[in-house]
Enzyme design. Structure first.
Site, PDB file in Angstrom:
ATOM      1  N   LYS B  82       0.867  -1.180   0.000  1.00 13.04           N
ATOM      2  CA  LYS B  82       0.000   0.000   0.000  1.00 13.04           C
ATOM      3  C   LYS B  82       0.901   1.226   0.000  1.00 13.04           C
ATOM      4  CE  LYS B  82      -3.892   1.951   2.627  1.00 13.04           C
ATOM      5  NZ  LYS B  82      -4.697   1.851   3.861  1.00 13.04           N
ATOM      6  N   SER B 157      -9.588   1.664   2.867  1.00 11.03           N
ATOM      7  CA  SER B 157      -8.776   2.463   1.975  1.00 11.03           C
ATOM      8  C   SER B 157      -7.679   1.688   1.237  1.00 11.03           C
ATOM      9  CB  SER B 157      -8.106   3.561   2.804  1.00 11.03           C
ATOM     10  OG  SER B 157      -7.189   2.989   3.721  1.00 11.03           O
ATOM     11  N   SER B 181      -9.803  -0.670   7.062  1.00  8.02           N
ATOM     12  CA  SER B 181      -9.206  -0.502   5.732  1.00  8.02           C
ATOM     13  C   SER B 181      -8.474  -1.709   5.152  1.00  8.02           C
ATOM     14  CB  SER B 181      -8.242   0.684   5.736  1.00  8.02           C
ATOM     15  OG  SER B 181      -8.947   1.888   5.702  1.00  8.02           O
TER      16      SER B 181
END
Lengths: 99, 467
Positions: B82, B157, B181
């Protein structure tokens, strides 16, 4: 709970954000919506309840006070910006001369 | 060449010389090149360093044979991070224009440990800017698409991480879970998502969102992989003072699984609810006792979260001044500004007691709920999200509605407990379904045990979405 335009401008100033006129009116409504929603917490009885700021149960984690481990070289530490002077970061002027 | 889907099958193929690490990189990069323009999973692809590392991996296997895998537990596994995880020499944006051209001078502990364990970095994945979002639509670099239906969000996210694993653009991916997330995008994309206990994995070198909630986990195609990676990433590093080398709870012979009634009331999609109840039955048929439990303060979790989290966000994003690195504060996107404003407001003079202090007290009540429940049961089973993946744009104009998408995940973060999201089928419309297991702090190995038990019971096979 309703935030006014004045509240929004005050908070923006505290947070060092510059908002456009349309952002100001959008945030006025959206922040009011969210703040009204979270105000439901007032109905929870929290007398004598300790607040939780973190969940680890750890307090005051120290390391030996010694020179240890690696640290960034000057070159690496400055690698994120081109605004450098004699191996220092160049910052915007914050103090103005009295006229 | 068929790409192996798990760490064990990848390493088996490498051991038996059926495949070389360089060929694995070839295969993943070919998929990224052909599919990323439609999915928008990757913000940066680190082709050159991937090949350099793959050649090293091949050399290690050549020289040390099977022993190489004992010394390097993640040897030859391709990973995407990420874009919140700092990667030395590889651009790290946090999904925001503020860090559009930021190249970190050091790597996160998590990244460092995976590198040293033999992982091969393929690149950096798209996410809601600063990890603010439940859909991926808040990325300043455009939304990621759900591989199962390109008109739908992949969740957020950690959107690019989840979607890249689901579409097999990488073997596995890292993520951060502050309010759901990891678990929610894993749920929307049909992959395994693991959130560790707060304090089990170092946050050092990961762009901070809300410091009392952020936890560093990962997306995989099976539970065994999640466990293998956690074995590498967990533990003190001397750089994050919240991390401790904990004594982990180990599974009992006789396990009890709690069903919290508050997670099944109102607004839960019928297919989601039926699917979770079906999964609970699977556990029951495997000899696990199902017990009703109550978490009465669940309904306040969103309010507590949307006070504490923006407050911590506003403080963490205060450091972005454009002086030492990155662009100036004008570059913040709309959602980041909204959360900074909200957080600054609840912390400002006159409001601290009414909002922030109150939220910290109700947080204590939420933690007590879990403590009571875990006296009766070992783990809890619950839905991850009230609905399956929703359409792109459906909630984009109403932040409050978007915030409510986190309703079933945030309590876990407030309590600092670990969670494991597992895929468990599809809706009639072909979107992934799943459930989450939650346990007490440092019960990771109980979660893994039960997750593997479920996989065996249903004869689970990883689903790779071909587009």
């Amino acid at each position: 709970m309703k935030l006014t335009k004045k509240d929004v401008l005050h908070v923006a100033k505290l947070a060092k954000l510059s908002l456009s006129p349309s952002e100001i009116s959008t945030f006025e409504k959206q922040l009011s919506d969210v703040v009204s929603y979270v105000s439901e917490l007032s109905e929870v009885d929290t007398r004598d309840v300790e607040p939780t700021s973190q969940t680890t149960g750890l307090t005051n984690v120290f390391r030996e006070d010694s020179e240890e481990g690696e640290s960034l070289s000057t070159e690496k530490a400055l690698s994120g910006t081109e605004k450098i002077h004699n191996n220092y970061f160049v910052v915007p002027q914050v103090i103005t001369k009295e006229k | 060449m068929e790409i192996p889907l798990t760490i064990s099958s990848t390493q088996e193929a490498l051991k038996r010389k059926k495949i070389k690490a360089v060929e694995l990189v070839d295969a993943y990069l070919a998929r990224i090149n052909s599919l990323n323009s439609r999915l928008n999973c990757f913000l940066t692809v680190s082709e050159e360093s991937a090949y350099t590392k793959a050649r090293k991996v091949d050399k290690l296997i050549e020289d040390f044979k099977e022993k190489a895998f004992d010394d390097y537990p993640l040897l030859g596994t391709c990973v995407s991070y990420k874009d919140l995880f700092l990667t030395e020499g590889i651009r790290t944006t946090a999904g925001s224009k503020v860090l559009e051209s930021f190249v970190p001078a050091y790597s996160a502990t998590y990244v460092d440990r995976v590198n040293k364990a033999g992982g091969i970095t393929l690149g950096k994945t798209n996410c809601d800017a600063w990890a603010h979002g439940a859909s991926g639509e808040n990325s300043d670099f455009g939304p990621t698409k759900n591989p199962w239906n390109l008109d739908y969000v992949p969740g957020g996210s950690s959107s690019g991480s989840a979607a890249s694993v689901a579409s097999n653009l990488t073997l596995w991916a890292s993520g951060t879970d502050t309010g759901g997330s990891i678990r929610q995008p894993a749920n929307f994309c049909g992959v395994v998502g693991f959130k560790p206990t707060y304090g089990a994995v170092s946050r050092y070198g990961v762009v901070a969102m809300a410091s009392s909630l952020d936890s560093m986990g990962h997306f995989t195609k099976c539970v065994d992989d999640a466990e293998r990676i956690f074995n590498v990433t967990k533990g003190e590093d001397g750089k994050d003072g919240t991390v401790k080398n904990a004594k982990f709870t180990m599974p009992n012979a006789r396990l009890r699984l709690g069903i919290p009634e508050e997670y099944f009331i109102g607004g839960i999609d019928k297919e989601v609810e039926e699917n979770v109840r079906k999964a609970a039955k699977v556990f029951e048929s495997e000899g696990i006792e199902l017990v009703k439990v109550s978490l009465p303060h669940t309904k306040y979790a969103i309010s507590v979260y949307y006070i504490i989290q923006p407050a911590e966000v506003s403080s963490n994003l205060g450091r972005y001044d454009g002086i030492r690195y990155g662009n100036q504060r004008e570059s913040f996107g709309e959602e980041a500004k909204r959360r900074i404003m909200l957080g600054t407001y609840v912390l400002s003079a006159g409001y601290y007691d009414a909002y922030y202090l109150k939220a910290m007290q109700v947080r204590s009540k939420i933690i007590q709920d879990f403590e009571m429940a875990f006296k009766k049961v070992d783990l809890i089973i619950a839905p991850v999200s009230p609905t399956p993946a929703f359409k792109l744009g459906q909630k984009a104009s109403d932040p409050l509605q978007m915030y409510l998408a986190d309703i079933l995940t945030v309590a876990g973060n407030l309590a600092g407990i670990p969670g494991l999201a597992l895929p468990s089928g599809f809706t009639k419309a072909g979107l992934p379904l799943g459930f989450q297991l939650l346990g007490p702090r440092f019960s990771e190995y109980v979660l893994f045990e039960l997750g593997k038990l479920y996989e065996r019971a249903v004869d689970y096979k990883p689903n790779v979405r071909e587009i």
